[in-house]
Design a protein around this motif. Sequence first.
Motif, PDB file in Angstrom:
ATOM      1  N   PRO A  94       0.810  -1.229   0.000  1.00  0.00           N
ATOM      2  CA  PRO A  94       0.000   0.000   0.000  1.00  0.00           C
ATOM      3  C   PRO A  94       0.841   1.276   0.000  1.00  0.00           C
ATOM      4  CG  PRO A  94      -0.954  -1.612   1.492  1.00  0.00           C
ATOM      5  CD  PRO A  94       0.343  -2.188   1.031  1.00  0.00           C
ATOM      6  N   THR A  95       1.914   1.299   0.789  1.00  0.00           N
ATOM      7  CA  THR A  95       2.781   2.483   0.812  1.00  0.00           C
ATOM      8  C   THR A  95       3.417   2.724  -0.542  1.00  0.00           C
ATOM      9  OG1 THR A  95       3.264   2.244   3.167  1.00  0.00           O
ATOM     10  CG2 THR A  95       4.841   3.489   1.862  1.00  0.00           C
ATOM     11  N   ASN A  96       3.943   1.668  -1.153  1.00  0.00           N
ATOM     12  CA  ASN A  96       4.602   1.814  -2.445  1.00  0.00           C
ATOM     13  C   ASN A  96       3.632   2.207  -3.546  1.00  0.00           C
ATOM     14  OD1 ASN A  96       6.951   1.154  -1.204  1.00  0.00           O
ATOM     15  ND2 ASN A  96       7.121  -0.908  -2.059  1.00  0.00           N
ATOM     16  N   ALA A  97       2.376   1.791  -3.447  1.00  0.00           N
ATOM     17  CA  ALA A  97       1.378   2.194  -4.442  1.00  0.00           C
ATOM     18  C   ALA A  97       1.199   3.708  -4.440  1.00  0.00           C
ATOM     19  CB  ALA A  97       0.050   1.494  -4.152  1.00  0.00           C
ATOM     20  N   VAL A  98       1.173   4.300  -3.243  1.00  0.00           N
ATOM     21  CA  VAL A  98       1.031   5.755  -3.150  1.00  0.00           C
ATOM     22  C   VAL A  98       2.290   6.452  -3.661  1.00  0.00           C
ATOM     23  CG1 VAL A  98       0.595   7.700  -1.609  1.00  0.00           C
ATOM     24  CG2 VAL A  98      -0.531   5.511  -1.189  1.00  0.00           C
ATOM     25  N   LEU A  99       3.466   5.928  -3.296  1.00  0.00           N
ATOM     26  CA  LEU A  99       4.726   6.514  -3.752  1.00  0.00           C
ATOM     27  C   LEU A  99       4.838   6.463  -5.277  1.00  0.00           C
ATOM     28  CD1 LEU A  99       7.211   5.062  -1.102  1.00  0.00           C
ATOM     29  CD2 LEU A  99       6.388   7.423  -1.272  1.00  0.00           C
ATOM     30  N   MET A 100       4.383   5.368  -5.878  1.00  0.00           N
ATOM     31  CA  MET A 100       4.437   5.243  -7.327  1.00  0.00           C
ATOM     32  C   MET A 100       3.487   6.230  -7.994  1.00  0.00           C
ATOM     33  SD  MET A 100       4.371   1.785  -9.635  1.00  0.00           S
ATOM     34  CE  MET A 100       2.802   1.197  -8.996  1.00  0.00           C
ATOM     35  N   ALA A 101       2.295   6.406  -7.439  1.00  0.00           N
ATOM     36  CA  ALA A 101       1.347   7.380  -7.982  1.00  0.00           C
ATOM     37  C   ALA A 101       1.903   8.798  -7.877  1.00  0.00           C
ATOM     38  CB  ALA A 101       0.008   7.279  -7.256  1.00  0.00           C
ATOM     39  N   ALA A 162       1.045  10.386   4.250  1.00  0.00           N
ATOM     40  CA  ALA A 162       1.299  10.691   5.657  1.00  0.00           C
ATOM     41  C   ALA A 162       0.226  10.099   6.567  1.00  0.00           C
ATOM     42  CB  ALA A 162       1.391  12.205   5.853  1.00  0.00           C
ATOM     43  N   VAL A 163      -1.033  10.190   6.131  1.00  0.00           N
ATOM     44  CA  VAL A 163      -2.126   9.612   6.924  1.00  0.00           C
ATOM     45  C   VAL A 163      -1.958   8.103   7.032  1.00  0.00           C
ATOM     46  CG1 VAL A 163      -4.618   9.175   6.977  1.00  0.00           C
ATOM     47  CG2 VAL A 163      -3.765  11.452   6.400  1.00  0.00           C
ATOM     48  N   GLN A 164      -1.618   7.484   5.908  1.00  0.00           N
ATOM     49  CA  GLN A 164      -1.421   6.029   5.899  1.00  0.00           C
ATOM     50  C   GLN A 164      -0.304   5.614   6.848  1.00  0.00           C
ATOM     51  OE1 GLN A 164       0.758   3.982   2.665  1.00  0.00           O
ATOM     52  NE2 GLN A 164      -1.217   3.069   2.140  1.00  0.00           N
ATOM     53  N   ARG A 165       0.799   6.351   6.827  1.00  0.00           N
ATOM     54  CA  ARG A 165       1.916   5.989   7.701  1.00  0.00           C
ATOM     55  C   ARG A 165       1.557   6.213   9.164  1.00  0.00           C
ATOM     56  NH1 ARG A 165       5.268   2.115   7.265  1.00  0.00           N
ATOM     57  NH2 ARG A 165       6.656   2.197   9.062  1.00  0.00           N
ATOM     58  N   TYR A 166       0.787   7.275   9.424  1.00  0.00           N
ATOM     59  CA  TYR A 166       0.340   7.533  10.792  1.00  0.00           C
ATOM     60  C   TYR A 166      -0.512   6.375  11.312  1.00  0.00           C
ATOM     61  CZ  TYR A 166      -2.272   9.595  14.661  1.00  0.00           C
ATOM     62  OH  TYR A 166      -2.854   9.830  15.885  1.00  0.00           O
ATOM     63  N   ILE A 167      -1.376   5.839  10.469  1.00  0.00           N
ATOM     64  CA  ILE A 167      -2.202   4.690  10.861  1.00  0.00           C
ATOM     65  C   ILE A 167      -1.326   3.471  11.132  1.00  0.00           C
ATOM     66  CG2 ILE A 167      -3.980   3.072  10.081  1.00  0.00           C
ATOM     67  CD1 ILE A 167      -5.253   5.384   8.536  1.00  0.00           C
ATOM     68  N   TYR A 168      -0.335   3.223  10.241  1.00  0.00           N
ATOM     69  CA  TYR A 168       0.576   2.099  10.442  1.00  0.00           C
ATOM     70  C   TYR A 168       1.272   2.168  11.796  1.00  0.00           C
ATOM     71  CZ  TYR A 168       0.604   0.304   5.613  1.00  0.00           C
ATOM     72  OH  TYR A 168       0.280  -0.263   4.425  1.00  0.00           O
ATOM     73  N   VAL A 169       1.782   3.362  12.120  1.00  0.00           N
ATOM     74  CA  VAL A 169       2.638   3.518  13.284  1.00  0.00           C
ATOM     75  C   VAL A 169       1.843   3.661  14.578  1.00  0.00           C
ATOM     76  CG1 VAL A 169       4.376   5.011  14.366  1.00  0.00           C
ATOM     77  CG2 VAL A 169       4.532   4.484  11.923  1.00  0.00           C
ATOM     78  N   CYS A 170       0.776   4.450  14.537  1.00  0.00           N
ATOM     79  CA  CYS A 170       0.070   4.810  15.773  1.00  0.00           C
ATOM     80  C   CYS A 170      -1.223   4.036  15.997  1.00  0.00           C
ATOM     81  CB  CYS A 170      -0.227   6.309  15.790  1.00  0.00           C
ATOM     82  SG  CYS A 170       1.254   7.337  15.675  1.00  0.00           S
ATOM     83  N   HIS A 171      -1.761   3.424  14.953  1.00  0.00           N
ATOM     84  CA  HIS A 171      -3.026   2.679  15.086  1.00  0.00           C
ATOM     85  C   HIS A 171      -2.936   1.400  14.251  1.00  0.00           C
ATOM     86  CE1 HIS A 171      -4.888   6.130  17.105  1.00  0.00           C
ATOM     87  NE2 HIS A 171      -4.324   6.883  16.169  1.00  0.00           N
ATOM     88  N   TRP A 178      -8.145  -0.603   7.100  1.00  0.00           N
ATOM     89  CA  TRP A 178      -8.142   0.607   6.288  1.00  0.00           C
ATOM     90  C   TRP A 178      -6.969   0.728   5.324  1.00  0.00           C
ATOM     91  CZ3 TRP A 178     -12.286   3.529   5.866  1.00  0.00           C
ATOM     92  CH2 TRP A 178     -13.262   3.442   6.877  1.00  0.00           C
ATOM     93  N   CYS A 179      -5.927  -0.039   5.524  1.00  0.00           N
ATOM     94  CA  CYS A 179      -4.741   0.115   4.673  1.00  0.00           C
ATOM     95  C   CYS A 179      -4.490  -1.095   3.785  1.00  0.00           C
ATOM     96  CB  CYS A 179      -3.517   0.404   5.535  1.00  0.00           C
ATOM     97  SG  CYS A 179      -3.621   1.961   6.420  1.00  0.00           S
ATOM     98  N   THR A 180      -5.536  -1.753   3.374  1.00  0.00           N
ATOM     99  CA  THR A 180      -5.388  -2.858   2.436  1.00  0.00           C
ATOM    100  C   THR A 180      -5.152  -2.305   1.036  1.00  0.00           C
ATOM    101  OG1 THR A 180      -7.759  -2.952   2.003  1.00  0.00           O
ATOM    102  CG2 THR A 180      -6.915  -4.298   3.826  1.00  0.00           C
TER     103      THR A 180
END
Length: 406
Positions: A94-101, A162-171, A178-180
């Motif tokens: 999921p993270t890499n998909a956003v970075l690629m976009a 940033a929102v996605q990473r915040y969810i990974y780290v803090c929730h 939510w991050c599938t």
Amino acid sequence: MAVTIDNSTNDFEFQKPFNYSINENITYFDYTNFTSDDFCASNNSHVYLNVTCEFAISYAEPMYGYIAPFLLATTTVANTLIVVVLSRRHMRTPTNAVLMAMALCDMFTMLFPAPWLFYMYTFGNHYKPLSPVRACQAWNYMNEVIPAMFHTASIWLTLALAVQRYIYVCHAPVARTWCTMPRVMKCLIYIGIAAFLHQLPRFFDRCYTPHKTVWRGRVEEVCRIEMASWVKALSVDAYFISYFGFRVLFVHLIPCTSLVVLNVLLFRAMRTAQINRQKLFKENRKSECKRLRDSNCTTLMLIVVVTVFLLVEIPVAVVTILHIISSTIVEILDYHIANILVLVTNFFIIVSYPINFAIYCGMSRQFRETFKELFIRGTVTSRKNGGSSRYSLVNGPRTCTNETVL
């Protein structure tokens, strides 16, 4: 003050209202020996499209004519490499998909206006009246509207990252839902649609009609620019205030403020994780310690990416806000200086585009390993246990919560 869209990256050019004589069918000028200042100071300087009068040429020509081509080549190569590396099967997260976009949006932001930047600035044709009408429309779409659309999408993608990473780290538990990958792909599509709809009125807010003028002793058919009838019916001021008001709020102010807050929260979470890692290390829990270390590396890398983004975006947001205030409340801007500031801040946005590739190579072990396997002959990364944590055979099925590297 009326406003027109600025070149190449996304934002606006400040100008006085269009001063047309609608009944004029032909304009007579002799441009055999003229300076751009003399021409642009005339009462008819905006009867037809002429780039010399739209931008501060002394700044635009060196930045966009001589330096931008090298940045275009660098950005195209760097972002293509990012897309190639992140599209590998073991890199599809999921993270890499956003970075690629993000990489694709940044690259298209430069590719669409590139032909016009070469023609106008590199080859020195900015002083010539542009024709025919189709060319004027192409200039507007490719140099202003479409790049603004892709850059808007890039801004929202950065916020999504940033929102996605915040969810990974803090929730972390919420990340399972939510991050599938399917949800992230839907989010990317929604962002693309929203960016297109935001720019959709800009495809239709101007009319380009043929206009004859005498240029260097010859009668030339050029393009007259007028606001579309539906904009006039709505009110030109109301249209631009609405457009830029929305842009200030939802493209600059809210995303930049949110990113600052998220960066602070991520940094705090990273510091807490570092303390926990030291405790795990003392307890000899090496596996958990390694996972936490990889997670911190990814978080730090994304914090750097967002910080670079904020450094170039906040100045544009400030100038935009000042323009809205100057146009609606009290005139506080010298618009010649404002135009120069916009050119310079947009140029630094372009400069920032190739930096992400350097960040990924410098801070992501996984990205470096994949890049070496693809492009450096003879380099083979170990896929045995204890090697790279990217391989699902080593770490088990990849999920949102055990994503430890890029």
